[in-house]
Design an enzyme around this catalytic site. Structure first.
Site, PDB file in Angstrom:
ATOM      1  N   HIS A   1      -4.839  -0.718  -3.782  1.00 53.37           N
ATOM      2  CA  HIS A   1      -6.058  -0.748  -3.768  1.00 53.37           C
ATOM      3  C   HIS A   1      -7.117  -0.156  -4.750  1.00 53.37           C
ATOM      4  O   HIS A   1      -7.949   0.381  -4.719  1.00 53.37           O
ATOM      5  CB  HIS A   1      -6.590   0.019  -2.264  1.00 53.37           C
ATOM      6  CG  HIS A   1      -5.882  -0.282  -1.129  1.00 53.37           C
ATOM      7  ND1 HIS A   1      -6.097  -1.511  -0.228  1.00 53.37           N
ATOM      8  CD2 HIS A   1      -4.691   0.493  -0.393  1.00 53.37           C
ATOM      9  CE1 HIS A   1      -5.095  -1.239   0.753  1.00 53.37           C
ATOM     10  NE2 HIS A   1      -4.232  -0.376   0.591  1.00 53.37           N
TER      11      HIS A   1
ATOM     12  N   SER B   1       0.990  -1.235   0.139  1.00 53.60           N
ATOM     13  CA  SER B   1      -0.134  -0.040   0.142  1.00 53.60           C
ATOM     14  C   SER B   1       0.885   1.250   0.113  1.00 53.60           C
ATOM     15  O   SER B   1       1.534   1.408  -0.818  1.00 53.60           O
ATOM     16  CB  SER B   1      -1.091  -0.068   1.176  1.00 53.60           C
ATOM     17  OG  SER B   1      -1.933   1.117   1.012  1.00 53.60           O
TER      18      SER B   1
ATOM     19  N   ASP C   1      -4.484   8.383  -0.236  1.00 53.21           N
ATOM     20  CA  ASP C   1      -4.570   8.850   1.101  1.00 53.21           C
ATOM     21  C   ASP C   1      -4.778  10.357   1.153  1.00 53.21           C
ATOM     22  O   ASP C   1      -4.805  11.131   0.315  1.00 53.21           O
ATOM     23  CB  ASP C   1      -3.290   8.490   1.688  1.00 53.21           C
ATOM     24  CG  ASP C   1      -2.968   6.766   1.857  1.00 53.21           C
ATOM     25  OD1 ASP C   1      -3.869   6.256   1.884  1.00 53.21           O
ATOM     26  OD2 ASP C   1      -2.085   6.626   2.012  1.00 53.21           O
TER      27      ASP C   1
END
Lengths: 230, 230
Positions: free
Chosen positions: A158, A121, A136
């Protein structure tokens, strides 16, 4: 180079890193200790507690884990390390911390010399050219968005397909990445959960269970199958 | 001050700005021309085309629209404007452009003197203290994340409740905002689509059809009803 950049650390209803276990064993073959980089601090967890979480997994494959935050001289610790794992969390916090401690470049050069690296990630985002395709929230202001460029493209971890049933007017992931391409001429790898990028020497492939969506300026987004070269 | 900061410009299956039309008429009472700030460029749309889209809506309520990008001396145009509308898109692009053109502060002081302001999505983010609670992708690097602070808190537009049926391990919106609070002691207003913030003088309320979720350091997130003071 010998690296894995994974979309996520944890698959739905599974334990931490378990889906990647056999790959991680191969990545760190002959390595008995790695440095964990905990700076992304998911959910605001402490560096110590995050390192413990990683250490618990790595104990199951007989690898000892030290947190980078534990070292007084972090640059020397990186240069001397036998392997690295950077966990997920907030990419802004991770990148800010690495730049402020002047560690981004020493980490890059050490990995480029062959020290194995695992990122998940946010830890995968920093393997790309820059962090401009993170998902993010910008909770802190890094001095730069530049990352290590261990691969010649950017990563969107993701990666999530449009969810039209949500009836929500926030941008889809695809819309966001296409906006990125209006401002940057950099290939973006939309890495669905369960997939990872594997680089061994000069060979870069995408691995895992699902197709991977690729975005390039001037092309329609397209899908590539697992084991394709990147 | 006389401002509206809306979560979104467009509700699902509706036309642009239609759900806010009666509110916009009140906001811009007596105003026959406004400046549109097109810098967020949703989907990479041109400044001209984005301004046309806004102008089409405002023509229906007899208000003329000029794009800020059309003015040679943008700071003077802002100082002399009768009203503003900042459309949504990418908050990083919007904030970078406003800072690089040194327009953030002149816009703030003009609005603080009473010139009416409408913001949607990214245009609402810049009404908060800073842009650290945007949902947008950091496709460009702004010289600062600071915004106008027209309200004494931050806004998270398009606030979205957790979607557990997605089986996806990206962070929920709530997780992201709680991470923000580990690094910043600033109240965050999670503004669901269909809701907006209304400031008239010193009175700040949340309006619309749904409850609004509030996040503060050291408190559990909580909900407030439409028409509540903020």
């Amino acid at each position: 180079m010998n690296i894995i950049l994974a979309s996520t650390s944890t698959l739905f209803s599974e334990q931490y890193l378990v889906y990647l276990k056999s790959e991680i064993i191969v990545l760190f073959k002959g390595v008995d200790e790695i440095i964990f980089i905990p700076f992304a601090r998911p959910g605001g967890i402490s560096h110590d507690n995050y390192t413990k979480k990683a250490a618990e997994f790595f104990a199951s494959i007989n690898i000892n884990v030290k947190g980078l935050h534990e070292f007084e001289d972090k640059a020397t610790a990186i240069s001397n390390a036998k392997g690295f794992f950077t966990g997920g969390g907030n990419t802004f916090l991770l990148v800010k911390t690495l730049h402020e401690l002047s560690l981004m470049n020493v980490l890059k050069t050490t990995i480029e010399k062959g020290t194995p690296y695992l990122g998940c990630s946010a830890g995968s985002n920093i393997g790309g050219i820059n962090m401009k395709t993170t998902n993010d929230m910008p909770i802190v202001y890094p001095p730069s968005f530049d990352c290590m460029g261990l691969v010649p493209f950017n990563i969107n971890p993701h990666y999530l397909d449009p969810q039209p049933e949500l009836h929500h007017n926030g941008e889809t992931r695809e819309t966001r990445i296409l906006e990125f391409l209006t401002q940057n001429d950099i290939k973006v790898v939309g890495l669905r959960e369960g997939n990872w990028i594997r680089r061994i020497g000069d060979q870069i492939t995408v691995e895992g269970t699902q197709p991977t969506r690729i975005f390039e300026r001037g092309k329609m987004p397209y899908e590539i199958a697992p084991q394709s070269s990147l």
